[in-house]
Design a protein around this motif. Structure first.
Motif, short mmCIF file in Angstrom:
data_model
loop_
_atom_site.label_atom_id
_atom_site.label_comp_id
_atom_site.label_asym_id
_atom_site.label_seq_id
_atom_site.Cartn_x
_atom_site.Cartn_y
_atom_site.Cartn_z
N SER A 25 0.82 -1.22 0.00
CA SER A 25 0.00 0.00 0.00
C SER A 25 0.85 1.26 0.00
O SER A 25 0.32 2.36 -0.19
CB SER A 25 -0.94 0.01 1.21
N LYS A 26 2.16 1.15 0.20
CA LYS A 26 3.06 2.31 0.20
C LYS A 26 3.65 2.58 -1.17
O LYS A 26 4.37 3.57 -1.36
CB LYS A 26 4.19 2.10 1.21
N LYS A 53 4.02 3.59 -5.20
CA LYS A 53 3.59 4.81 -5.88
C LYS A 53 2.40 4.58 -6.82
O LYS A 53 1.62 5.50 -7.07
CB LYS A 53 4.76 5.42 -6.66
N ARG A 62 -2.07 0.80 -4.92
CA ARG A 62 -2.34 1.31 -3.58
C ARG A 62 -3.83 1.22 -3.25
O ARG A 62 -4.21 0.90 -2.13
CB ARG A 62 -1.86 2.76 -3.47
N SER A 109 -6.06 1.41 5.83
CA SER A 109 -6.77 1.58 4.56
C SER A 109 -7.34 2.99 4.45
O SER A 109 -7.35 3.58 3.37
CB SER A 109 -7.88 0.53 4.43
N VAL A 163 -4.55 5.39 3.44
CA VAL A 163 -4.21 5.26 2.01
C VAL A 163 -5.26 5.95 1.15
O VAL A 163 -4.93 6.70 0.21
CB VAL A 163 -4.07 3.78 1.62
N LEU A 199 -4.76 9.06 -1.47
CA LEU A 199 -5.12 8.92 -2.89
C LEU A 199 -6.13 9.96 -3.31
O LEU A 199 -6.13 10.41 -4.47
CB LEU A 199 -5.68 7.51 -3.15
#
Length: 253
Positions: free
Chosen positions: A213-214, A216, A221, A237, A240, A244
């Protein structure tokens, strides 16, 4: 009574009897030339033909595995039941890999878990398909959609009954981890980690998804955030998804 009257009554009786006999003996349907109305339904003794499993399996090759229609066709195959087992067994060896995924799902739900799991694991072990690179003769590769579908199908099936008495979940988790250890591509690692977590709740699998999830790539992600949510890791979550949402991209919007 005068003889003349008796004779007249006798003739009248004979005439009435002849008329009644003619009406009773007239064939049914001759009173009208119109055919009986069509109700649009089959008589109860007439059954609709059963679905042809060969046609259904062949139909899978023409459909995208990401569509609802593909999985509706798989459901139709499942509904045929054990009468279609012989054809399903052949389907597990179909040259089209997505057909194998569909047939494996049907086989599992019909009680043949070991064969289904073996097929799905074999698909997860295939190398990734690389665009622009021709395959060697006899080589088989899986694209991202088929790979993720195979991983999700296997995880969903095991969650239904735990694998029953046919499947050792601990041993299966080890096999999935072995595939994961030999995989470099991020999206594949994501789906394998999700599957591993579904099998035994391994904390290392969740940590793998957190690391993914880290990355790019916004699509990776986003997928990782959704997988984390399925693992009940809502804090990570949420972070993230918030990050985004700031990107000026379709994914961010």
């Amino acid at each position: 009574m005068p003889k003349k009257i008796i004779t007249t009554l006798l003739y009248a009786f004979i005439l009435v009897s002849l008329v009644n006999f003619t009406l009773i003996s007239e064939p049914k349907g001759t009173a009208s030339s119109e055919p009986p109305a069509n109700t649009g339904t089959l008589p109860p003794q007439v059954k609709q033909p059963a679905a042809n499993i060969d046609d259904l399996i062949a139909g899978l090759t023409k459909q995208d595995i990401t569509t609802d229609s593909f999985w509706r066709t798989v459901a139709e195959i499942e509904s045929i039941g054990k009468d279609g087992l012989a054809k399903l067994a052949i389907g597990l060896e179909n040259p089209d890999i997505k057909v194998r995924v569909g047939c494996a799902r049907a086989m599992y739900l019909l009680g043949y878990r070991e064969e289904a799991v073996k097929t799905l694991l074999a698909i997860l072990s295939l190398p990734a398909q690389q665009s622009g690179v021709p395959m060697n003769i006899g080589a088989q590769q899986t694209d991202k959609a088929v790979f993720s579908a195979a991983a999700e199908v296997l995880g969903n099936l095991i969650s239904i009954d735990g694998g029953g008495q046919d499947i050792d979940r601990g041993e299966l988790a080890k096999k999935v981890q072995s595939i994961l250890d030999g995989t470099l591509e991020a999206s594949r690692r994501l789906w394998l980690a999700k599957l591993r977590f579904e099998l035994d709740g391994a904390s290392l699998a969740k940590e793998e998804v957190r690391e993914i999830s880290k990355l790019k790539d916004p699509d990776i992600r986003l997928s990782a955030a959704l997988v984390l949510a399925s693992m009940n890791d809502f804090d990570r979550s949420k972070d993230v998804l918030k990050t985004l949402s700031l990107d000026p991209t379709p994914t961010g919007r």
